[in-house]
Each structure stands twice: as structure tokens, then as C-alpha cells.
Motif scaffolding. Structure first.
Motif, PDB file in Angstrom:
ATOM      1  N   VAL A  34     -18.424 -23.870 -30.585  1.00 45.84           N
ATOM      2  CA  VAL A  34     -19.038 -24.242 -31.855  1.00 45.84           C
ATOM      3  C   VAL A  34     -19.952 -25.450 -31.669  1.00 45.84           C
ATOM      4  CG1 VAL A  34     -18.549 -25.197 -34.163  1.00 45.84           C
ATOM      5  CG2 VAL A  34     -17.258 -23.218 -33.328  1.00 45.84           C
ATOM      6  N   GLU A  35     -19.476 -26.459 -30.969  1.00 45.76           N
ATOM      7  CA  GLU A  35     -20.293 -27.654 -30.732  1.00 45.76           C
ATOM      8  C   GLU A  35     -21.605 -27.299 -30.050  1.00 45.76           C
ATOM      9  OE1 GLU A  35     -18.202 -30.809 -28.749  1.00 45.76           O
ATOM     10  OE2 GLU A  35     -16.514 -30.688 -30.138  1.00 45.76           O
TER      11      GLU A  35
ATOM     12  N   GLN B  29     -10.260 -31.426 -35.678  1.00 44.29           N
ATOM     13  CA  GLN B  29     -11.528 -32.033 -35.276  1.00 44.29           C
ATOM     14  C   GLN B  29     -12.395 -32.405 -36.473  1.00 44.29           C
ATOM     15  OE1 GLN B  29     -13.598 -30.108 -31.883  1.00 44.29           O
ATOM     16  NE2 GLN B  29     -11.783 -28.807 -31.760  1.00 44.29           N
TER      17      GLN B  29
ATOM     18  N   LEU C 111      -9.666 -26.685 -35.093  1.00 43.60           N
ATOM     19  CA  LEU C 111     -10.933 -27.022 -35.762  1.00 43.60           C
ATOM     20  C   LEU C 111     -10.701 -28.002 -36.915  1.00 43.60           C
ATOM     21  CD1 LEU C 111     -12.589 -23.482 -35.862  1.00 43.60           C
ATOM     22  CD2 LEU C 111     -13.268 -25.417 -34.407  1.00 43.60           C
TER      23      LEU C 111
ATOM     24  N   LEU D  22     -13.090 -25.651 -43.186  1.00 42.55           N
ATOM     25  CA  LEU D  22     -13.057 -24.207 -42.954  1.00 42.55           C
ATOM     26  C   LEU D  22     -13.072 -23.410 -44.252  1.00 42.55           C
ATOM     27  CD1 LEU D  22     -10.406 -23.900 -40.090  1.00 42.55           C
ATOM     28  CD2 LEU D  22     -12.842 -24.399 -39.936  1.00 42.55           C
TER      29      LEU D  22
ATOM     30  N   LEU E 236     -16.407 -32.500 -35.050  1.00 40.56           N
ATOM     31  CA  LEU E 236     -16.825 -31.484 -36.013  1.00 40.56           C
ATOM     32  C   LEU E 236     -16.609 -31.987 -37.435  1.00 40.56           C
ATOM     33  CD1 LEU E 236     -15.461 -28.284 -34.241  1.00 40.56           C
ATOM     34  CD2 LEU E 236     -17.827 -29.106 -34.342  1.00 40.56           C
TER      35      LEU E 236
ATOM     36  N   GLY F 136     -13.710 -24.477 -30.198  1.00 39.85           N
ATOM     37  CA  GLY F 136     -14.301 -25.749 -30.633  1.00 39.85           C
ATOM     38  C   GLY F 136     -15.499 -26.148 -29.789  1.00 39.85           C
TER      39      GLY F 136
ATOM     40  N   ILE G 239     -17.510 -24.553 -41.613  1.00 36.58           N
ATOM     41  CA  ILE G 239     -17.374 -23.372 -40.754  1.00 36.58           C
ATOM     42  C   ILE G 239     -16.774 -22.214 -41.549  1.00 36.58           C
ATOM     43  CG2 ILE G 239     -16.313 -22.405 -38.677  1.00 36.58           C
ATOM     44  CD1 ILE G 239     -16.156 -25.253 -37.554  1.00 36.58           C
TER      45      ILE G 239
ATOM     46  N   ALA H  39     -13.351 -30.294 -39.076  1.00 37.93           N
ATOM     47  CA  ALA H  39     -14.141 -29.220 -39.673  1.00 37.93           C
ATOM     48  C   ALA H  39     -13.584 -28.830 -41.040  1.00 37.93           C
ATOM     49  CB  ALA H  39     -14.158 -28.005 -38.750  1.00 37.93           C
TER      50      ALA H  39
END
Length: 192
Positions: free
Chosen positions: A178-179, A32, A29, A36, A3, A175, A8, A34
Motif C-alpha cells: 500500500v505504501e 499503522q 493497517l 478502513l 498510513l 502494508g 483504504i 489507516a
């Protein structure tokens, strides 16, 4: 899939007993890769409960994301025109918020963020935590399950003996959900 660099919007509503799981999912997240952006309903932003003081939760969410919390309708409205988010995850998502999203009600920062975001044909992930999922929320849940660009974190009954209508998602699957949503696919199975 990583991500890394995915923007996000994390839209937090008032299922206060799920805040700890929400925070853990947000940490995952971030790990990974992301990026946020915290959004909180006014109720979630300002209510003290037995699960913690609002100022403490707000500080935790801001420290984790490195960003100020959007907590007003006016603050959430520009999400549409700027189109800077890749996806919004509503977690925890209460039955009240499910009803509002299903019926197009935009009277909170979270529902405004969702309305503003979906106009760009980008995905919204619902991470449900509600005591009335199999009660009055059920028809709104069915409406959202049939909407384009709305995806669900797999969910099931969390305590069918004491709370027979309660539905809660598996926060550890956020997660993965989301993917899949970024690929325009619903993670399966949706019912646990």
C-alpha cells in the motif's frame, strides 16, 4: 511511512480460507493509522463456510473498522463521484474477481468499487488468493500486471505439490505494498 489518516477501501471477496489472514492484515493497517472502509462481495457477505459464519465475519469486519459494510453495487457506485478513498485493497482477491477487474465487469460491489475508484486515477492493490492463478486466471493476471494504477502484493505458489496452479500473496506485505502503491510504485520483487 505511516498510513496515518489514509482512507483504504478493503474489498473482500470469496476466498474464505484467507479470511483470517485478511482480518490480521486489516488489524495491521489499523495499527499503522489507516482508516478502513469495508466492502464485500455479496458472496463473501452472505456465505457460511467451514471457515466461519458470514454473520460472525461481518461483525468482526464492522467492529474492526467501525463502519457498515458496503455489499451492494448501488452502495459501491458512489465511491467514484465522492472520490473519498485514497486506495482500495482487494483482499483476498479471487481469480474470478481478477478476471472481472481485468475485463471491466462490474457485477459485484467489489468490482463496482474498483471501477468507480480507478476513474479517479487512484491505486488499487490486489492481494491474490486463488486456486487457478497459473490456470485460467493467468491471462487475466497478465492483463492486470500491465494496467496503470493496479498494484500487486507479492505472490507465489502456496502448495505446488497438491495445488500446482494455486497462487497466494504474502499477506504480511500488504502494508508495504500500500505504501509503495500510494507512491505509484510496484513493490518488488512481485514474484516470491
Amino acid at each position: 511511512m505511516s498510513l496515518e489518516g489514509v482512507k483504504i477501501g478493503v474489498a473482500i471477496t470469496g476466498s474464505f480460507c484467507s479470511f483470517e489472514k485478511t482480518y490480521k492484515a486489516m488489524e495491521d493497517l489499523v495499527k499503522q493509522g489507516a482508516d478502513l472502509y469495508p466492502i464485500m462481495s455479496a458472496t463473501a457477505y452472505k456465505t457460511d463456510t467451514k471457515f466461519g459464519l458470514s454473520k460472525d465475519w461481518n461483525e468482526k469486519f464492522m467492529n474492526l473498522t467501525g463502519k457498515s459494510i458496503v455489499n451492494t453495487i448501488e452502495g459501491a457506485e458512489p465511491i467514484g463521484p465522492t472520490a473519498f478513498l485514497d486506495i482500495i485493497v482487494v483482499m483476498p482477491c479471487t481469480g474470478n474477481t481478477i478476471a472481472k477487474i481485468a475485463n471491466g465487469t462490474t457485477d459485484t460491489s467489489v468490482t463496482m468499487a474498483c471501477k468507480a475508484h480507478v476513474r479517479n486515477l487512484k491505486p488499487i492493490v490486489v492481494a491474490m488468493a486463488t486456486n487457478d492463478g497459473l490456470g485460467s486466471t493467468l491471462r487475466n493476471l497478465a492483463t492486470l500486471l500491465n494496467k496503470k494504477d493496479i498494484f500487486f502484493v507479492p505472490f507465489g505458489q502456496d502448495d505446488w505439490v497438491k495445488k500446482s496452479n494455486s497462487l497466494v500473496c504474502d499477506f504480511e506485505l500488504i502494508g508495504d505494498t500500500v505504501e509503495m502503491a500510494l507512491k505509484d510504485k510496484q513493490i518488488q520483487p512481485v514474484l516470491l
